[in-house]
Design a protein around this motif. Structure first.
Motif, PDB file in Angstrom:
ATOM      1  N   GLN A  40       6.842-133.701-121.564  1.00  0.00           N
ATOM      2  CA  GLN A  40       7.751-134.647-120.917  1.00  0.00           C
ATOM      3  C   GLN A  40       7.998-135.850-121.821  1.00  0.00           C
ATOM      4  O   GLN A  40       9.135-136.273-122.003  1.00  0.00           O
ATOM      5  N   GLU A  41       6.921-136.369-122.417  1.00  0.00           N
ATOM      6  CA  GLU A  41       7.053-137.522-123.317  1.00  0.00           C
ATOM      7  C   GLU A  41       7.915-137.187-124.534  1.00  0.00           C
ATOM      8  O   GLU A  41       8.736-137.983-124.964  1.00  0.00           O
ATOM      9  N   HIS A  52      11.780-133.891-117.015  1.00  0.00           N
ATOM     10  CA  HIS A  52      10.776-134.035-115.961  1.00  0.00           C
ATOM     11  C   HIS A  52       9.761-132.903-116.095  1.00  0.00           C
ATOM     12  O   HIS A  52      10.113-131.776-116.464  1.00  0.00           O
ATOM     13  N   TYR A  53       8.502-133.200-115.761  1.00  0.00           N
ATOM     14  CA  TYR A  53       7.452-132.195-115.937  1.00  0.00           C
ATOM     15  C   TYR A  53       7.702-130.943-115.097  1.00  0.00           C
ATOM     16  O   TYR A  53       7.358-129.835-115.511  1.00  0.00           O
ATOM     17  N   ILE A  72      10.061-128.754-117.039  1.00  0.00           N
ATOM     18  CA  ILE A  72       9.329-128.106-118.137  1.00  0.00           C
ATOM     19  C   ILE A  72       8.517-126.934-117.601  1.00  0.00           C
ATOM     20  O   ILE A  72       8.499-125.849-118.185  1.00  0.00           O
TER      21      ILE A  72
END
Length: 185
Positions: A155-156, A161-162, A165
């Motif tokens: 995400q970073e 958004h997680y 992913i």
């Protein structure tokens, strides 16, 4: 790494039965190469001693004696303290040279910690593929499933958004399984 760590590995192996308190001396373990390497018996045809003994002396008799001393002095040396990622024993340069070969390790028989030693950085995985969403999705799957990156790390890096992913990794993984099912023998 042969140059700096193979001798330590050879010593460690012949001392294992002594450390385990199975025998008092490495020569007492009948499955060991110690007796042949120490010049106490003839080596079997499959055992190559030249490189190892040459590390101690060019004269065979002196090499045998030096090898025996070397093994005796190694009784309390903890070899695995210098192990990198559970699989490599060597310098940082050696580890970097081996990293591309280790990337192929995805077996579940190899611990996660050991597999992660070889994982590429997120920059290596994602740089230069901004416009290719299929490749990006494949790399997300690889990063998460094979290389052990967390959803938060991805995400970073990607700004997604997680949960997005997670869905991508799952979808690509499912597609890989279906593709394998259709592959003829």
């Amino acid at each position: 790494e042969k140059e700096s760590h193979l001798l330590e590995g050879a010593r460690y192996i012949v001392l294992n039965p002594v450390r385990a308190e199975i025998v008092k001396h490495p020569r007492d373990w009948k499955w060991s190469s110690y007796r042949a390497t120490a010049g106490e018996t003839s080596p079997p045809a499959f055992l190559t001693l030249d490189w190892l003994l040459a590390q101690f002396d060019t004269r065979r008799r002196q090499a045998f004696l030096a090898y025996r001393r070397f093994v005796k002095e190694g009784k309390g040396i903890p070899l695995w303290d210098n192990l990198k990622g559970g699989v490599l024993l060597g310098s940082d340069t050696f580890v970097e040279q081996m990293r591309p070969r280790l990337r192929k390790l995805d077996s579940q028989e190899i611990s996660r910690t050991e597999r992660l030693l070889a994982h590429p950085s997120l920059e290596q995985l994602f740089d230069g593929i901004e416009d290719d969403h299929m490749l990006r999705d494949q790399r997300i799957h690889e990063a998460f499933r094979l290389h052990g990156y967390t959803l938060f790390q991805l995400q970073e890096k990607l700004g997604l958004h997680y949960s997005t992913i997670s869905r991508i990794a799952k979808r690509v993984g499912s597609a890989d399984v279906k593709e394998q099912d259709l592959t003829p023998w």
